[in-house]
Design a protein around this motif. Structure first.
Motif, PDB file in Angstrom:
ATOM      1  N   CYS A 105       0.864  -1.187   0.000  1.00  0.00           N
ATOM      2  CA  CYS A 105       0.000   0.000   0.000  1.00  0.00           C
ATOM      3  C   CYS A 105       0.897   1.231   0.000  1.00  0.00           C
ATOM      4  O   CYS A 105       1.762   1.375   0.870  1.00  0.00           O
ATOM      5  CB  CYS A 105      -0.901  -0.011   1.237  1.00  0.00           C
ATOM      6  N   CYS A 148       0.641   5.746   7.245  1.00  0.00           N
ATOM      7  CA  CYS A 148      -0.681   5.373   7.759  1.00  0.00           C
ATOM      8  C   CYS A 148      -0.607   5.002   9.243  1.00  0.00           C
ATOM      9  O   CYS A 148       0.198   4.148   9.630  1.00  0.00           O
ATOM     10  CB  CYS A 148      -1.225   4.197   6.947  1.00  0.00           C
ATOM     11  N   CYS A 171       0.134  -4.613   4.795  1.00  0.00           N
ATOM     12  CA  CYS A 171       0.133  -3.346   4.052  1.00  0.00           C
ATOM     13  C   CYS A 171       1.477  -3.083   3.373  1.00  0.00           C
ATOM     14  O   CYS A 171       1.544  -2.405   2.357  1.00  0.00           O
ATOM     15  CB  CYS A 171      -0.199  -2.182   4.978  1.00  0.00           C
ATOM     16  N   CYS A 178      -8.195  -0.306   0.822  1.00  0.00           N
ATOM     17  CA  CYS A 178      -7.553  -0.470   2.130  1.00  0.00           C
ATOM     18  C   CYS A 178      -7.837  -1.881   2.629  1.00  0.00           C
ATOM     19  O   CYS A 178      -8.981  -2.331   2.589  1.00  0.00           O
ATOM     20  CB  CYS A 178      -8.088   0.571   3.114  1.00  0.00           C
ATOM     21  N   HIS A 179      -6.784  -2.556   3.130  1.00  0.00           N
ATOM     22  CA  HIS A 179      -6.971  -3.930   3.622  1.00  0.00           C
ATOM     23  C   HIS A 179      -7.904  -3.996   4.821  1.00  0.00           C
ATOM     24  O   HIS A 179      -8.530  -5.022   5.066  1.00  0.00           O
ATOM     25  CB  HIS A 179      -5.610  -4.522   4.038  1.00  0.00           C
TER      26      HIS A 179
HETATM   27 FE1  SF4 Z   1      -3.312   1.986   5.951  1.00  0.00          FE
HETATM   28 FE2  SF4 Z   1      -5.193   0.574   4.720  1.00  0.00          FE
HETATM   29 FE3  SF4 Z   1      -2.940   1.160   3.450  1.00  0.00          FE
HETATM   30 FE4  SF4 Z   1      -2.934  -0.593   5.412  1.00  0.00          FE
HETATM   31  S1  SF4 Z   1      -3.993  -0.790   3.452  1.00  0.00           S
HETATM   32  S2  SF4 Z   1      -1.491   1.090   5.103  1.00  0.00           S
HETATM   33  S3  SF4 Z   1      -4.445   0.254   6.791  1.00  0.00           S
HETATM   34  S4  SF4 Z   1      -4.471   2.587   4.130  1.00  0.00           S
END
Ligand code: SF4
Length: 328
Positions: free
Chosen positions: A286, A292, A299, A318-319
């Motif tokens: 991500c 985050c 992530c 977002c996971h």
């Molecule tokens: Fe943040 Fe969601 Fe990205 Fe994980 S997937 S870093 S929780 S935004």
């Protein structure tokens, strides 16, 4: 409402070159990196995010001011991704851009009349028609016909943006991409120009992509909003729902920074740590994980896809946000 524009997995990468006499490509700035969305006829899609998130590059790639690196752009049902020459010239009639800076975007040596009628001249619109259109456009954007012989420096910032808006409407476009159209203006003038753009949308049956970093302005004018981070859309949805109930941690942080109008209401500000990483070397997984507050191990490894997160079609990447299957 049918889609006027569909953008599918659009990418715009700028090559980074280094070396001696014959430079080699050593990397790429991934300004736009796989963006998909559609815009319905007559609606306004707000495109928001920090500077450097790729929103302006996406707008310019749609207009083909930047040649897309990959992906598809479908406009009025036709694939325009690779159009060139005469086809591109015709397309420019139907898609227009309103620039951010009303000071730099108007030629200081041309009169208002020359600026507004120039696009019509290029497309061989007869002189009588040009004059008629000039009067109408000056009238609808709130300028007087007697000002047509004046030069840009004789106008205020708000009036110059009105001239820019009149020019963008000269060829009766279907789609107008507004690239931060009010951010260079005084706050007191911003609302007037935004209200004017709303009126013109009704009168000329326009569809807007409204690019901005000011979330209050976007809230006011948009029907739907797409939030971009490092070249990708992280959340998209209907404006009321997205502002009331943002699902993505980045959207939540951006919205928490909008000042509260009610002084008796306390709002908790979510601070995003660090700077926006370089789009030439984005993080694995991500792209938001380095900043985050909720990041987990997954992530850092897997970049989440946009998925539906509400019954009304809101999508987030977002996971940690649960997918909602329509009708369940
Ligand atoms: Fe943040 Fe969601 Fe990205 Fe994980 S997937 S870093 S929780 S935004």
């Amino acid at each position: 409402m049918s889609s006027l524009l569909e953008v599918k997995k659009l990418k715009k990468h700028f090559p980074v070159k280094s070396g001696g006499i014959i430079p080699r490509q050593t990397g790429a700035v991934k300004a736009v990196d796989g963006v998909s969305f559609d815009v319905k006829k007559g609606e306004t899609l707000g495109l928001v995010g920090e500077s450097g998130c790729g929103k302006s590059t996406a707008g310019r790639a749609i207009l083909k001011l930047h040649e897309p690196t990959d992906g598809e752009i479908i406009f009025k049902g036709k694939d325009i991704t690779n159009v060139q020459g005469e086809q591109l010239r015709k397309l420019r009639q139907e898609m227009q851009l309103i620039f951010q800076d009303p000071y730099a975007s108007l030629n200081p040596r041309k009169t208002v009349e020359q600026i507004i009628t120039e696009p019509m001249k290029i497309f061989n619109v007869p002189k009588r028609e040009r004059q008629k259109k000039l009067s109408r456009l000056m009238d609808v954007v709130g300028l007087s016909s007697y000002q047509k012989d004046r030069y840009p420096h004789q106008f205020s910032g708000g009036q110059r943006q009105r001239i820019g808006i009149a020019r963008s409407l000269a060829l009766d476009p279907d789609l107008v991409i507004c690239d931060e159209p009010v951010s260079a203006l005084d706050v007191s003038i911003q609302a007037q120009v935004v209200n004017l753009m709303e009126d013109l949308q009704q009168e000329f049956d326009l569809t807007y992509i409204f690019i901005a970093h000011d979330l209050s302005v976007v809230h006011h004018i948009s029907d739907r909003v797409a939030v971009m981070y490092l070249g990708q859309i992280v959340e998209i949805g209907e404006v009321g729902e997205l502002y009331r109930n943002p699902k993505h941690p980045y959207t939540q942080a951006l919205l928490s920074a909008i000042p509260e109008a009610n002084p008796h209401k306390q709002k908790e500000r979510i601070l995003i740590k660090g700077d926006l990483p370089s789009p030439s070397n984005p993080p694995q997984g991500c792209k938001f994980h380095t900043r985050c507050p909720l990041a987990e191990d997954i992530c850092k490894q897997v970049n989440p896809e946009l998925k539906q997160v509400s019954e009304h079609g809101q999508q987030a990447a977002c996971h940690l946000v649960k997918e909602v299957v329509a009708g369940h």
